[in-house]
Design a protein around this motif. Structure first.
Motif, mmCIF file in Angstrom:
data_model
loop_
_atom_site.group_PDB
_atom_site.id
_atom_site.type_symbol
_atom_site.label_atom_id
_atom_site.label_comp_id
_atom_site.label_asym_id
_atom_site.label_seq_id
_atom_site.Cartn_x
_atom_site.Cartn_y
_atom_site.Cartn_z
ATOM 1 N N VAL A 17 0.859 -1.177 0.000
ATOM 2 C CA VAL A 17 0.000 0.000 0.000
ATOM 3 C C VAL A 17 0.899 1.231 0.000
ATOM 4 O O VAL A 17 1.820 1.334 0.822
ATOM 5 N N LYS A 18 0.640 2.151 -0.885
ATOM 6 C CA LYS A 18 1.433 3.379 -0.967
ATOM 7 C C LYS A 18 0.926 4.383 0.066
ATOM 8 O O LYS A 18 0.155 5.284 -0.233
ATOM 9 N N TYR A 19 1.337 4.180 1.309
ATOM 10 C CA TYR A 19 0.919 5.036 2.412
ATOM 11 C C TYR A 19 2.001 4.945 3.480
ATOM 12 O O TYR A 19 2.410 3.832 3.858
ATOM 13 N N HIS A 29 -2.912 -10.784 8.321
ATOM 14 C CA HIS A 29 -3.568 -12.054 8.652
ATOM 15 C C HIS A 29 -2.875 -12.754 9.821
ATOM 16 O O HIS A 29 -3.517 -13.429 10.619
ATOM 17 N N ARG A 30 -1.557 -12.580 9.951
ATOM 18 C CA ARG A 30 -0.855 -13.154 11.103
ATOM 19 C C ARG A 30 -1.285 -12.453 12.399
ATOM 20 O O ARG A 30 -1.516 -13.093 13.421
ATOM 21 N N VAL A 51 -5.763 0.669 5.870
ATOM 22 C CA VAL A 51 -5.835 -0.782 6.044
ATOM 23 C C VAL A 51 -6.844 -1.431 5.094
ATOM 24 O O VAL A 51 -6.661 -2.574 4.674
ATOM 25 N N ARG A 52 -7.879 -0.710 4.711
ATOM 26 C CA ARG A 52 -8.865 -1.275 3.776
ATOM 27 C C ARG A 52 -8.243 -1.594 2.409
ATOM 28 O O ARG A 52 -8.739 -2.429 1.684
ATOM 29 N N CYS A 56 -3.508 -8.081 0.776
ATOM 30 C CA CYS A 56 -3.465 -9.475 1.239
ATOM 31 C C CYS A 56 -4.611 -9.728 2.204
ATOM 32 O O CYS A 56 -5.246 -8.808 2.686
ATOM 33 N N ARG A 57 -4.843 -10.974 2.499
ATOM 34 C CA ARG A 57 -5.943 -11.309 3.413
ATOM 35 C C ARG A 57 -5.695 -10.733 4.797
ATOM 36 O O ARG A 57 -4.558 -10.460 5.180
#
Length: 176
Positions: A17-19, A29-30, A51-52, A56-57
């Protein structure tokens, strides 16, 4: 009973994510797994950033976000130093906190360093917003102190390879 918290080191990929301050690739997910919640259980992402957009999951369909930066369109536009909202009057299944790690990091966001909350305060707010047995996770440079009604369940080193600052992911469980 003697109990030793889960300890581990995760060496993860660079953010997708470019942030500024986005989660390392493979983290979400971990982190969710150590909170002991399913993908359908609602968790609150505090100081959520984008985060949205995490590719990845890990971000669930019932998750909500809380942030003071209106640019990230949080579900709750709120200062994280204040008590967290409940979900329809009920405690959250879990809470994941990702505050800016330092005053320098906080200056990359509109609220700025003046509104940087302490890791201890955020964990205390999180513990108050989960049910007994619920868990709060925080990724930070700081290894926070839990409030008296919580116990540490996991401590994981999180790195993204050489020449990068490592972080701690700490999980606390509410006891009373």
């Amino acid at each position: 009973m003697n109990y030793r918290p889960i300890t581990d080191v995760w060496i993860l990929g660079r953010p997708k994510v470019k942030y500024y301050g986005a989660f390392p690739n493979g983290f979400l997910h971990r982190a969710r797994h150590l909170l002991g919640v399913s993908i359908d259980d609602p968790i609150l992402h505090v100081c959520c950033g984008k985060v949205r957009e995490y590719p990845c999951r890990g971000f669930g369909p019932n998750d909500k976000t809380l942030d003071l930066n209106p640019d990230v369109n949080p579900d709750y536009l709120q200062d994280a130093r204040l008590p967290y909202p409940l979900l329809n009057g009920e405690p959250w299944a879990g809470i994941l906190i990702d505050r800016p790690y330092s005053e320098d990091d906080a200056d990359h966001y509109p609220p700025g360093a003046a509104k940087l909350p302490t890791a201890n305060q955020l964990v205390k707010n999180g513990i108050a917003a989960v049910a007994i047995g619920g868990k709060v996770g925080i990724i930070d440079y700081v290894w926070p102190q839990p409030p008296k009604n919580a116990v540490e369940q996991a401590l994981v080193g999180v790195a993204m390879g050489r020449n990068n600052r490592a972080r701690w992911y700490t999980v606390f469980e509410r006891r009373t």
